[in-house]
Design a protein around this motif. Structure first.
Motif, short mmCIF file in Angstrom:
data_model
loop_
_atom_site.label_atom_id
_atom_site.label_comp_id
_atom_site.label_asym_id
_atom_site.label_seq_id
_atom_site.Cartn_x
_atom_site.Cartn_y
_atom_site.Cartn_z
N GLN A 250 0.83 -1.21 0.00
CA GLN A 250 0.00 0.00 0.00
C GLN A 250 0.87 1.26 0.00
OE1 GLN A 250 -2.89 0.11 3.16
NE2 GLN A 250 -3.87 1.96 2.41
N GLN A 251 1.94 1.26 0.79
CA GLN A 251 2.82 2.41 0.82
C GLN A 251 3.51 2.63 -0.53
OE1 GLN A 251 5.38 1.55 4.18
NE2 GLN A 251 4.03 2.61 5.63
N GLU A 254 0.85 4.27 -2.73
CA GLU A 254 0.54 5.65 -2.32
C GLU A 254 1.70 6.60 -2.60
OE1 GLU A 254 -0.58 5.34 1.74
OE2 GLU A 254 -2.62 4.60 1.30
N LYS A 257 1.74 7.40 -6.24
CA LYS A 257 0.43 7.86 -6.74
C LYS A 257 -0.25 6.81 -7.61
CE LYS A 257 1.86 12.71 -6.60
NZ LYS A 257 2.02 13.99 -7.35
N TYR A 259 -2.48 2.85 -7.35
CA TYR A 259 -3.63 2.30 -6.63
C TYR A 259 -3.20 1.05 -5.87
CZ TYR A 259 -6.25 5.17 -9.97
OH TYR A 259 -6.73 6.22 -10.73
#
Length: 316
Positions: A250-251, A254, A257, A259
């Protein structure tokens, strides 16, 4: 701009120029002979009124016809810009041993393969698509291409190996993206990396370094986590727990930028490329226009024949 693909054939102009020179020479010679006839009044009574400039029109049209035919032999062409779509997606698929866990039916790797193939089927055909597999190291199985069959065959041929080099998968994908030809466009192609994985990084450069490199290259990385926290695999006769490292995946998404997904539906995967801009480069391709010259030759030939028949009742 007209250029010729077989310029040596322009030598065919030489005999045409010779014919034109002979025609001009004959006209001056006839004029010189006429001036020698000193009794002009008698000449006017003997000879009908001449055609004047019209007598040269048919000859000029005939010579233009020959020039056009000679030019057509040299294969004339015009340069035109051909658009080339450069948008690129790299699929990076985890083939570590933990992907054989069956907490996702039928197994994590098979679920990842099916999701990847569904993504390939949905991706616009104008986009380049490449395939990277990663375990202890990362390898480009299929460089960016529009050949979807090659990518699908690469997905079907994935084999499992030890360790997980998630960071190396990103770095290898970035290298593959840089290999896409510029083809007249400015800057790097718009690109995305879609990374399918389950486990913790155990080899290679860190995910943080990979995220920084992807961000610097303006390449979002979308990550898809396969598996559950209760997954286990049998490695050398021992059952080992293989929980999913959702936080790192997830990091990574993120930071770049992209998904992050825990499910891999085709609808969610579409978002990976729906936000992609397209960079249209151009390459110069010659378009042969021989038919234009052949048509001009035919037209001038018909004009020559028509004028000659109209004013002299004979063909040139």
């Amino acid at each position: 701009m007209i250029r010729f693909l077989a310029p040596w054939w322009l030598l065919a102009w030489l005999p045409v120029l010779v014919v034109a020179g002979v025609y001009v020479w004959r006209q001056f010679r006839q004029r010189s002979y006429a001036i020698r006839f000193t009794n002009v009044d008698l000449l006017r009574t003997l000879a009908p009124k001449g055609l004047g400039w019209r007598r040269h029109a048919a000859a000029a049209a005939f010579l233009l016809s020959l020039v056009a035919l000679a030019s057509a032999m040299a294969r004339p062409s015009v340069d035109r810009k051909e658009p080339l779509e450069r948008a690129t997606v790299m699929l990076a698929i985890d083939v570590s041993l933990s992907m054989q866990a069956d907490d996702v039916a039928p197994t994590r790797i098979q679920a990842a393969q099916e999701a990847a193939k569904a993504f390939v089927d949905e991706l616009p055909l104008t986009y380049n698509l490449g395939l990277v597999s990663f375990a202890k190291s990362a390898n480009v199985l299929v460089p960016p291409t529009k050949d979807r069959a090659a990518v699908l065959a690469g997905i079907d041929g994935l084999t499992l190996a030890e360790a997980t080099a998630t960071g190396e998968a990103v770095f290898t994908s970035l290298d593959a993206i840089r290999s896409v030809p510029a083809d007249g466009a400015d800057g790097a192609p718009p690109a995305r990396i879609v990374l399918l994985s389950d486990g913790y990084r155990t080899s290679g450069r860190s995910i943080e370094d990979a995220a920084a490199a992807a961000s610097s290259a303006n390449v979002p990385v979308s990550t898809i986590a396969f598996g559950t926290d209760t997954g286990v695999v049998d490695i050398r006769g021992q059952l080992q727990r293989v929980p999913v490292d959702r936080l790192s995946l997830q990091q990574l998404a993120e930071t770049t930028k992209g998904y992050f997904y825990e499910a891999a539906s085709v609808g969610e995967l579409k978002q990976v490329y729906e936000d992609m801009g397209s960079s249209i480069g151009h390459r110069i391709e010659p378009r042969e226009v021989t038919q234009w010259y052949a048509g001009a030759a035919l037209l001038f030939g018909l004009v020559a024949a028509g004028l000659s028949l109209l004013w002299t009742s004979r063909l040139p």
